[in-house]
Design a protein around this motif. Structure first.
Motif, PDB file in Angstrom:
ATOM      1  N   GLY A   1      27.155 -26.955  47.620  1.00 27.66           N
ATOM      2  CA  GLY A   1      28.203 -26.627  46.663  1.00 27.66           C
ATOM      3  C   GLY A   1      27.659 -25.936  45.431  1.00 27.66           C
ATOM      4  O   GLY A   1      28.293 -25.027  44.885  1.00 27.66           O
ATOM      5  N   ALA A   2      26.467 -26.351  44.967  1.00 27.68           N
ATOM      6  CA  ALA A   2      25.880 -25.718  43.792  1.00 27.68           C
ATOM      7  C   ALA A   2      25.544 -24.255  44.067  1.00 27.68           C
ATOM      8  O   ALA A   2      25.762 -23.387  43.216  1.00 27.68           O
ATOM      9  CB  ALA A   2      24.620 -26.475  43.373  1.00 27.68           C
ATOM     10  N   VAL A   3      25.022 -23.971  45.253  1.00 25.14           N
ATOM     11  CA  VAL A   3      24.690 -22.578  45.601  1.00 25.14           C
ATOM     12  C   VAL A   3      25.957 -21.734  45.666  1.00 25.14           C
ATOM     13  O   VAL A   3      26.023 -20.623  45.120  1.00 25.14           O
ATOM     14  CB  VAL A   3      23.929 -22.536  46.945  1.00 25.14           C
ATOM     15  CG1 VAL A   3      23.764 -21.102  47.412  1.00 25.14           C
ATOM     16  CG2 VAL A   3      22.570 -23.209  46.797  1.00 25.14           C
ATOM     17  N   ILE A   4      26.975 -22.253  46.344  1.00 22.46           N
ATOM     18  CA  ILE A   4      28.247 -21.504  46.444  1.00 22.46           C
ATOM     19  C   ILE A   4      28.869 -21.332  45.062  1.00 22.46           C
ATOM     20  O   ILE A   4      29.376 -20.254  44.712  1.00 22.46           O
ATOM     21  CB  ILE A   4      29.202 -22.230  47.402  1.00 22.46           C
ATOM     22  CG1 ILE A   4      28.631 -22.229  48.821  1.00 22.46           C
ATOM     23  CG2 ILE A   4      30.585 -21.568  47.379  1.00 22.46           C
ATOM     24  CD1 ILE A   4      29.435 -23.064  49.801  1.00 22.46           C
ATOM     25  N   GLY A   5      28.837 -22.404  44.270  1.00 23.30           N
ATOM     26  CA  GLY A   5      29.405 -22.319  42.929  1.00 23.30           C
ATOM     27  C   GLY A   5      28.673 -21.340  42.047  1.00 23.30           C
ATOM     28  O   GLY A   5      29.289 -20.609  41.249  1.00 23.30           O
ATOM     29  N   LEU A   6      27.353 -21.283  42.174  1.00 20.93           N
ATOM     30  CA  LEU A   6      26.574 -20.338  41.382  1.00 20.93           C
ATOM     31  C   LEU A   6      26.934 -18.900  41.749  1.00 20.93           C
ATOM     32  O   LEU A   6      27.111 -18.042  40.869  1.00 20.93           O
ATOM     33  CB  LEU A   6      25.085 -20.589  41.605  1.00 20.93           C
ATOM     34  CG  LEU A   6      24.109 -19.968  40.616  1.00 20.93           C
ATOM     35  CD1 LEU A   6      24.409 -20.452  39.208  1.00 20.93           C
ATOM     36  CD2 LEU A   6      22.674 -20.305  40.998  1.00 20.93           C
ATOM     37  N   ALA A   7      27.076 -18.636  43.052  1.00 16.47           N
ATOM     38  CA  ALA A   7      27.483 -17.289  43.479  1.00 16.47           C
ATOM     39  C   ALA A   7      28.892 -16.963  42.989  1.00 16.47           C
ATOM     40  O   ALA A   7      29.171 -15.849  42.521  1.00 16.47           O
ATOM     41  CB  ALA A   7      27.407 -17.195  45.006  1.00 16.47           C
ATOM     42  N   GLY A   8      29.799 -17.956  43.066  1.00 12.91           N
ATOM     43  CA  GLY A   8      31.153 -17.727  42.577  1.00 12.91           C
ATOM     44  C   GLY A   8      31.200 -17.505  41.082  1.00 12.91           C
ATOM     45  O   GLY A   8      31.978 -16.673  40.591  1.00 12.91           O
ATOM     46  N   ALA A   9      30.374 -18.243  40.336  1.00 11.17           N
ATOM     47  CA  ALA A   9      30.336 -18.069  38.882  1.00 11.17           C
ATOM     48  C   ALA A   9      29.858 -16.669  38.518  1.00 11.17           C
ATOM     49  O   ALA A   9      30.407 -16.027  37.620  1.00 11.17           O
ATOM     50  CB  ALA A   9      29.426 -19.127  38.254  1.00 11.17           C
ATOM     51  N   ILE A  10      28.834 -16.185  39.206  1.00  7.97           N
ATOM     52  CA  ILE A  10      28.329 -14.838  38.923  1.00  7.97           C
ATOM     53  C   ILE A  10      29.398 -13.794  39.207  1.00  7.97           C
ATOM     54  O   ILE A  10      29.558 -12.822  38.454  1.00  7.97           O
ATOM     55  CB  ILE A  10      27.055 -14.565  39.754  1.00  7.97           C
ATOM     56  CG1 ILE A  10      25.914 -15.478  39.284  1.00  7.97           C
ATOM     57  CG2 ILE A  10      26.644 -13.105  39.658  1.00  7.97           C
ATOM     58  CD1 ILE A  10      24.673 -15.393  40.137  1.00  7.97           C
ATOM     59  N   ALA A  11      30.168 -14.017  40.275  1.00 10.04           N
ATOM     60  CA  ALA A  11      31.204 -13.043  40.637  1.00 10.04           C
ATOM     61  C   ALA A  11      32.405 -13.112  39.700  1.00 10.04           C
ATOM     62  O   ALA A  11      32.917 -12.077  39.245  1.00 10.04           O
ATOM     63  CB  ALA A  11      31.649 -13.272  42.080  1.00 10.04           C
TER      64      ALA A  11
END
Length: 852
Positions: free
Chosen positions: A788-798
């Motif tokens: 979830g942290a990896v997906i969330g980090l990618a979503g935050a950047i986008a």
């Protein structure tokens, strides 16, 4: 091996007969339902629903901790979402308080060299009005006026209208009539009062119609009073007090196409679309450009829907808050879903017993659905109550310039939204539980050896996916909050270019009929203020630093250095502030080179100017600008346009603390203005000087209102109100999201540990160490967290790239912020995993092997 896995023929035959028997029973039951009378079927269904509802109440009452946690979690998410939606609904989604407001528009002049919206000249407005077949148009302009003759003078905000504004808006008056005001030949001009002014200054007297009142020393006759809910234009920080139908426009300005003073509001005629009206106005503007190339050039027209004009730039911040609270609601729902999934696994034996007693899978799934809807409904009621209380709290936090803030309320649309976000998760939870119950093996829980079995692969997969989504949403929300909090922190601590300490500000207006030239009045007032003990410096400025522009954008002059001609498309504009001597000392603005204005330049003498550092850097990068001469091309600086530079002042951020722009200062007499801000620097708390300053003002002119009294520090704080509000609420939502994520993860792993107590005991009995058990439990919890942290980090950047333009001195992909919030959430998740893990390693193997 294959032969061993085959079912014996007798067993297959027994299973086949059992399936056939069950099918026959179901077919018989369906035939009985089909053949039964309609009333009987309805009654049977109603009795079944009531029984299921009673059973759901009984089940939830037996588990008060589960019920309280789920209801409170949902109530928090639903309440926060509904409260924020009430603001979005009132400000952005609700119709304006005018009839058919979706057909109202604003029209602006547009110059390719100046992308900002510009007001309209009187000749252009009259041409638009005469030639347009798609729009009904009315012009207006805002002025300040002084009401005298009824006690202490009052400064009022008035709108001078060209055309019948109230007919265009379809807004009937409360008293009197607004019809026929346009073009009436009268000795005394008409005035229409706002309900607020009528109540405050005329005691709501119904006989006010026809009464004469004095505005700026001139007599006006009251023609009408508007209702309490009427407001135009929608400017909360500076609402209109009255409207003055303009019978005759200033003949000097009426012939100047370059003098743009009028704002234009229009209504689309029946059947006309916005695109069609825009196409027609583009053609009209093109014809005017060809006919008047010197003033209109490439001047175009931009039509803006009324709702977009009113809401302005607040939509970005409100939608951002709504997205943030949506993420919070998602996290709350995920927590509840995980709790319900775990509870479904705990109820396997109950479900199996009910199935053995004859309950079908459909009946069991229906029971889950009713329980979920009941929990969601109670949570929704609690959320609505929190939202109603939250709306009152929000009202005390919203900035004073938020448009339509008075319309924020929990109305039918807001309640409908609350019902929707309550039912949707309730349905989702119930269907998910029903699906898990449908797939559940209903025979193994009845065997003693299976009573502590886990929830199964399907339930565990769903739970892990929910944790992944919860952590991802929390990371995105934390990243956005972190960026905005840092942005606000940097903005609040940025250098404004002046010293705001110990400075009091107020506004004065000198009626032109009483003071043909305002400079002597300002000079006399300055002398009186300096005579007050403790006053160190005082002066005036047209516009003090805040979110507003120093001058109207469409009146800013073009700048050229004498002897250095430039291409027209490369010319730059500069804001203009007219001042008196002592302005820089009173404001604490450093003079970097040259000198201040002197008294001789206030009453005559050569045309001079002081420029700021940004303008000096742009036009004189490698030389001293003092002594150079500037050509200023603008109608606001009539007469000789060439001025000598006598000084360079430090940059001041006038349009808010986020930017400084080219700026010139000129002596007040060279550009008279009858309205100005006064700044007074004192040797102590400026608030203690208010009474003495008021006496000095009224001692010079008893009819002069003393208004907009604030310290300079208050002005700075007010200019940051929107940024402060956004950062504050994002921080609150982020903290709640992190807390919910930690609590949710803890609850899931706690249930896992309880259900796997026997397994832990077996592992430890077979030689597993405490470290092995700790690693098992921590690993099981941290795997979905990491994903979830990896997906969330990618979503935050986008996603944060979409709000990059709202940030100050920080980028949306700031690595420090993104890494910090990810690490913080991971630590919280690790802590949430640690406590169940410690409980697991504390299990006594002997006790665990006897665990039921």
């Amino acid at each position: 091996m294959a032969r061993q896995r085959q079912r014996p023929p007798a067993a297959r035959q027994s299973a086949a007969w059992k399936f056939a028997g069950t099918l026959q029973e179901n077919i018989s039951a369906l035939k009985q339902v089909r053949d039964a009378p309609l009333a009987s079927r309805i009654g049977s269904g109603l009795d079944s629903a009531i029984a299921d509802l009673r059973n759901a109440f009984r089940t939830l009452r037996k588990n008060p901790r589960f019920t309280a946690v789920t209801v409170i979690t949902l109530a928090l998410g639903i309440g926060a979402s509904t409260a924020v939606f009430s603001v979005v609904n009132a400000v952005l989604l609700g119709p304006l308080p005018y009839a058919d407001s979706d057909r109202l528009v604003w029209l602006w002049s547009m110059d390719p060299e100046n992308p900002l919206k510009q007001r309209v000249s009187y000749p252009d407005f009259m041409d638009w009005k005469a030639e347009s077949t798609t729009l009904d148009l009315v012009g207006y302009g805002r002025i300040e006026t002084i009401l005298t003759g009824g006690g202490e003078p009052q400064r009022l905000m008035a709108d001078m209208t060209i055309g019948n504004l109230f007919t265009l808006l379809r807004a009937p008056p409360l008293l009197g009539t607004t019809a026929g005001a346009e073009g009436m030949e009268r000795d005394e001009p008409l005035v229409i009062l706002s309900h607020r002014l009528w109540s405050r200054s005329f005691n709501s007297d119904p006989d006010v119609l026809g009464r004469s009142i004095t505005l700026n020393g001139l007599t006006h006759v009251v023609a009408a009073v508007m209702p309490a809910d009427f407001e135009f234009p929608v400017e909360p920080a500076n609402p209109s007090d009255l409207w003055m139908p303009l019978e005759r426009f200033n003949p000097v300005l009426a012939g100047q196409r370059g003098t743009r003073l009028i704002e234009v509001v229009g209504r689309l005629r029946s059947g006309v679309t916005l695109d069609r009206a825009q196409a027609e106005m583009d053609l009209i503007a093109s014809n005017l450009s060809a006919q008047y190339p010197n003033t209109n050039g490439n001047l175009g027209v931009r039509i803006v829907p009324a709702i977009d004009e009113v809401t302005g730039d607040v939509s970005h911040g409100l939608y951002l808050l709504f997205a943030a609270v949506g993420a919070l609601l998602t996290i709350a729902c995920v927590n509840v879903a995980n709790i319900m999934i775990a509870r479904t696994a705990e109820r396997r034996r109950e479900i199996a017993v009910r199935a053995a007693l004859g309950a079908g899978r459909v009946s069991i799934a229906r029971q889950f659905l009713i329980e979920s809807l009941l929990v969601a409904g109670v949570g929704g009621i609690g959320g609505c109550l929190l939202a109603i209380a939250g709306v009152d709290a929000i009202g005390s936090f919203v900035p004073g310039d938020l448009p339509r803030a008075n319309e924020i309320a929990v109305d039918g649309r807001v309640l409908g939204f609350a019902v929707l976000i309550s039912l949707a998760p309730g349905l989702a939870f119930g269907l998910a539980q029903g699906w898990l119950g449908w797939k559940m093996d209903l025979t193994s829980p009845l065997r003693a050896s299976e009573r502590t079995a886990s929830e199964g692969r399907a339930g565990r997969r769903v739970s892990d996916l929910l944790i992944v989504g919860e952590v991802a949403a929390a990371v995105i929300l934390l990243a956005g909050a972190g960026l905005f909090i840092q942005s606000f922190w940097r903005l609040a601590r940025s250098d404004p270019g002046f010293d705001p300490g110990n400075v009091l500000t107020f506004e004065v207006s000198w009626p032109a009929d009483k003071y043909p030239l305002p400079q002597p009045a300002f000079r006399e007032l300055r002398t009186r203020l300096l005579a007050i003990p403790g006053v160190l410096a005082t002066s005036t400025g047209l516009q003090l630093p805040d979110r507003g522009a120093p001058m109207l954008d469409d009146t800013l002059p073009f700048i050229e250095v004498e002897g250095r001609p430039v291409e027209p498309n490369l010319r730059r504009r500069a804001a203009v502030i007219n001042t008196q001597p002592g302005y820089f000392r009173a404001m604490g603005i450093p003079l970097l080179r040259g000198r201040d204005f002197n008294e001789s330049e206030m009453t005559g003498g050569p045309l001079v100017t002081i420029i700021n550092e940004s303008l000096a850097r742009a036009y004189f990068p490698n030389e001293d600008p003092v002594g150079k001469r500037l050509d200023l091309d603008s109608w606001v600086l009539s007469g000789e346009s060439t001025r000598e530079i006598i000084g360079v002042a430090g940059d001041v951020k006038h349009r808010g603390l986020a930017e400084a722009e080219p700026l010139i200062y000129i002596p007040m007499w060279q550009r008279p203005t009858w309205v100005s801000h006064v700044v007074v620097r004192t040797d102590g708390d400026p608030v203690t000087y208010v009474n003495a300053i008021r006496e000095a003002v009224h001692g010079f002119d008893p009819d002069q209102p003393f208004y907009d009294v604030r310290t300079l520090e208050q002005r700075l704080s007010d200019s940051l109100s929107r940024d402060r509000l956004t950062a504050f609420w994002l921080g609150i939502f982020a903290a709640l999201a992190m807390t919910l994520a930690g609590v949710g993860l803890y609850g899931v792993l706690s249930n896992v540990v309880v259900r796997r107590t026997r397994e832990v005991g077996i592992r430890m009995a077979l030689g597993a160490t405490m470290g092995d058990v700790l690693k098992l439990v921590m690993g099981e919890g941290m795997k979905p967290v990491a994903a979830g942290a990896v997906i969330g980090l990618a979503g935050a950047i986008a996603l944060t790239r979409l709000v990059d333009h709202l940030l100050f001195e920080i980028t949306a992909t700031d690595p420090v912020t993104l890494v910090a919030v990810t690490v913080l959430l991971t630590l919280v998740a690790a802590l949430a995993c640690w406590f169940p893990a410690r409980r697991a390693i504390a299990v006594d193997p002997v006790v665990a092997l006897r665990h039921d």
